[in-house]
Design a protein around this motif. Sequence first.
Motif, mmCIF file in Angstrom:
data_model
loop_
_atom_site.group_PDB
_atom_site.id
_atom_site.type_symbol
_atom_site.label_atom_id
_atom_site.label_comp_id
_atom_site.label_asym_id
_atom_site.label_seq_id
_atom_site.Cartn_x
_atom_site.Cartn_y
_atom_site.Cartn_z
ATOM 1 N N ARG A 1 -0.458 -38.424 -2.280
ATOM 2 C CA ARG A 1 0.581 -39.152 -1.562
ATOM 3 C C ARG A 1 0.500 -38.820 -0.075
ATOM 4 N NH1 ARG A 1 5.892 -37.423 -4.466
ATOM 5 N NH2 ARG A 1 4.493 -37.814 -6.160
ATOM 6 N N PHE A 2 1.002 -39.737 0.744
ATOM 7 C CA PHE A 2 0.908 -39.640 2.195
ATOM 8 C C PHE A 2 2.295 -39.812 2.802
ATOM 9 C CE2 PHE A 2 0.893 -41.759 6.281
ATOM 10 C CZ PHE A 2 -0.004 -41.011 7.018
ATOM 11 N N ALA A 3 2.575 -39.068 3.862
ATOM 12 C CA ALA A 3 3.799 -39.266 4.634
ATOM 13 C C ALA A 3 3.507 -39.047 6.110
ATOM 14 C CB ALA A 3 4.903 -38.321 4.178
ATOM 15 N N ARG A 4 4.151 -39.846 6.918
ATOM 16 C CA ARG A 4 4.095 -39.705 8.376
ATOM 17 C C ARG A 4 5.492 -39.352 8.854
ATOM 18 N NH1 ARG A 4 3.972 -44.880 12.299
ATOM 19 N NH2 ARG A 4 3.819 -43.867 14.308
ATOM 20 N N LEU A 5 5.615 -38.222 9.524
ATOM 21 C CA LEU A 5 6.891 -37.798 10.091
ATOM 22 C C LEU A 5 6.829 -37.990 11.599
ATOM 23 C CD1 LEU A 5 9.694 -36.487 9.837
ATOM 24 C CD2 LEU A 5 8.552 -34.261 10.097
ATOM 25 N N LEU A 6 7.675 -38.869 12.105
ATOM 26 C CA LEU A 6 7.744 -39.092 13.546
ATOM 27 C C LEU A 6 8.518 -37.946 14.185
ATOM 28 C CD1 LEU A 6 8.660 -42.870 13.319
ATOM 29 C CD2 LEU A 6 6.461 -41.905 14.010
ATOM 30 N N THR A 7 7.946 -37.351 15.216
ATOM 31 C CA THR A 7 8.569 -36.238 15.925
ATOM 32 C C THR A 7 8.664 -36.571 17.405
ATOM 33 O OG1 THR A 7 6.487 -35.104 16.355
ATOM 34 C CG2 THR A 7 7.590 -34.588 14.274
ATOM 35 N N ARG A 8 9.397 -35.763 18.142
ATOM 36 C CA ARG A 8 9.490 -35.955 19.590
ATOM 37 C C ARG A 8 8.280 -35.323 20.268
ATOM 38 N NH1 ARG A 8 14.878 -34.246 18.436
ATOM 39 N NH2 ARG A 8 14.266 -32.169 19.071
ATOM 40 N N PRO A 9 7.808 -35.928 21.350
ATOM 41 C CA PRO A 9 6.715 -35.282 22.089
ATOM 42 C C PRO A 9 7.211 -34.048 22.817
ATOM 43 C CG PRO A 9 7.365 -37.336 23.159
ATOM 44 C CD PRO A 9 8.177 -37.212 21.905
ATOM 45 N N GLY A 10 6.263 -33.221 23.215
ATOM 46 C CA GLY A 10 6.596 -32.022 23.967
ATOM 47 C C GLY A 10 6.151 -30.771 23.248
ATOM 48 N N SER A 11 5.960 -29.735 24.007
ATOM 49 C CA SER A 11 5.589 -28.446 23.447
ATOM 50 C C SER A 11 6.194 -27.361 24.333
ATOM 51 C CB SER A 11 4.063 -28.297 23.382
ATOM 52 O OG SER A 11 3.488 -28.458 24.650
ATOM 53 N N PRO A 12 6.355 -26.167 23.784
ATOM 54 C CA PRO A 12 6.918 -25.076 24.586
ATOM 55 C C PRO A 12 6.061 -24.810 25.824
ATOM 56 C CG PRO A 12 6.804 -24.460 22.263
ATOM 57 C CD PRO A 12 6.069 -25.753 22.413
ATOM 58 N N ALA A 13 6.699 -24.540 26.922
ATOM 59 C CA ALA A 13 5.988 -24.289 28.177
ATOM 60 C C ALA A 13 5.063 -23.083 28.081
ATOM 61 C CB ALA A 13 6.982 -24.102 29.318
ATOM 62 N N ASP A 14 5.424 -22.110 27.247
ATOM 63 C CA ASP A 14 4.629 -20.891 27.145
ATOM 64 C C ASP A 14 3.639 -20.923 25.976
ATOM 65 O OD1 ASP A 14 6.529 -20.756 25.155
ATOM 66 O OD2 ASP A 14 7.050 -18.665 25.532
ATOM 67 N N LEU A 15 3.390 -22.102 25.407
ATOM 68 C CA LEU A 15 2.449 -22.215 24.300
ATOM 69 C C LEU A 15 1.032 -21.937 24.808
ATOM 70 C CD1 LEU A 15 2.101 -23.034 21.279
ATOM 71 C CD2 LEU A 15 1.647 -25.347 22.107
ATOM 72 N N PRO A 16 0.367 -20.921 24.254
ATOM 73 C CA PRO A 16 -0.969 -20.591 24.756
ATOM 74 C C PRO A 16 -2.013 -21.599 24.286
ATOM 75 C CG PRO A 16 -0.420 -19.163 22.917
ATOM 76 C CD PRO A 16 0.801 -19.993 23.207
ATOM 77 N N ARG A 17 -3.093 -21.671 25.014
ATOM 78 C CA ARG A 17 -4.231 -22.493 24.614
ATOM 79 C C ARG A 17 -4.945 -21.779 23.472
ATOM 80 N NH1 ARG A 17 -4.154 -27.284 25.415
ATOM 81 N NH2 ARG A 17 -6.404 -27.413 25.409
ATOM 82 N N PRO A 18 -5.655 -22.524 22.624
ATOM 83 C CA PRO A 18 -6.406 -21.876 21.537
ATOM 84 C C PRO A 18 -7.381 -20.845 22.088
ATOM 85 C CG PRO A 18 -6.367 -24.255 21.237
ATOM 86 C CD PRO A 18 -5.783 -23.977 22.596
ATOM 87 N N SER A 19 -7.503 -19.750 21.365
ATOM 88 C CA SER A 19 -8.394 -18.682 21.821
ATOM 89 C C SER A 19 -9.705 -18.645 21.041
ATOM 90 C CB SER A 19 -7.679 -17.326 21.717
ATOM 91 O OG SER A 19 -7.331 -17.075 20.365
ATOM 92 N N ILE A 20 -9.866 -19.548 20.055
ATOM 93 C CA ILE A 20 -11.122 -19.598 19.308
ATOM 94 C C ILE A 20 -11.694 -21.013 19.388
ATOM 95 C CG2 ILE A 20 -10.443 -17.719 17.761
ATOM 96 C CD1 ILE A 20 -9.904 -19.762 15.593
#
Length: 104
Positions: free
Chosen positions: A65-84
């Motif tokens: 089964r499949f579901a799409r959950l619509l969310t608001r755009p945006g991310s925390p300002a302090d979210l780090p970039r991937p390190s790997i």
Amino acid sequence: MAPPNLRHLLLDNGAHDSTGGQATVSPNVSFAQVAAACGYASSLETDALSQISAWLDLPPLDGPRFARLLTRPGSPADLPRPSITPVDVKTRLMQHFAPQTGAP
């Protein structure tokens, strides 16, 4: 293979947040219809987290089964970039699903 216990959840904020917040084409695409056309046993599009909770609790169907959950755009300002690297992510995921050997 269409396993009946597979639940595919798309979290869709309609934006490419990591590259500047450009809009995606998702407002013009019914991912539920695409999933149905691809053979999913059921598909859902919602912005209600309560519907996703109920969807996760449903008994298995004769296929995924499949579901799409619509969310608001945006991310925390302090979210780090991937390190790997993406290759490291793939390797880590493959190791997670690899058969375990040896005694516990």
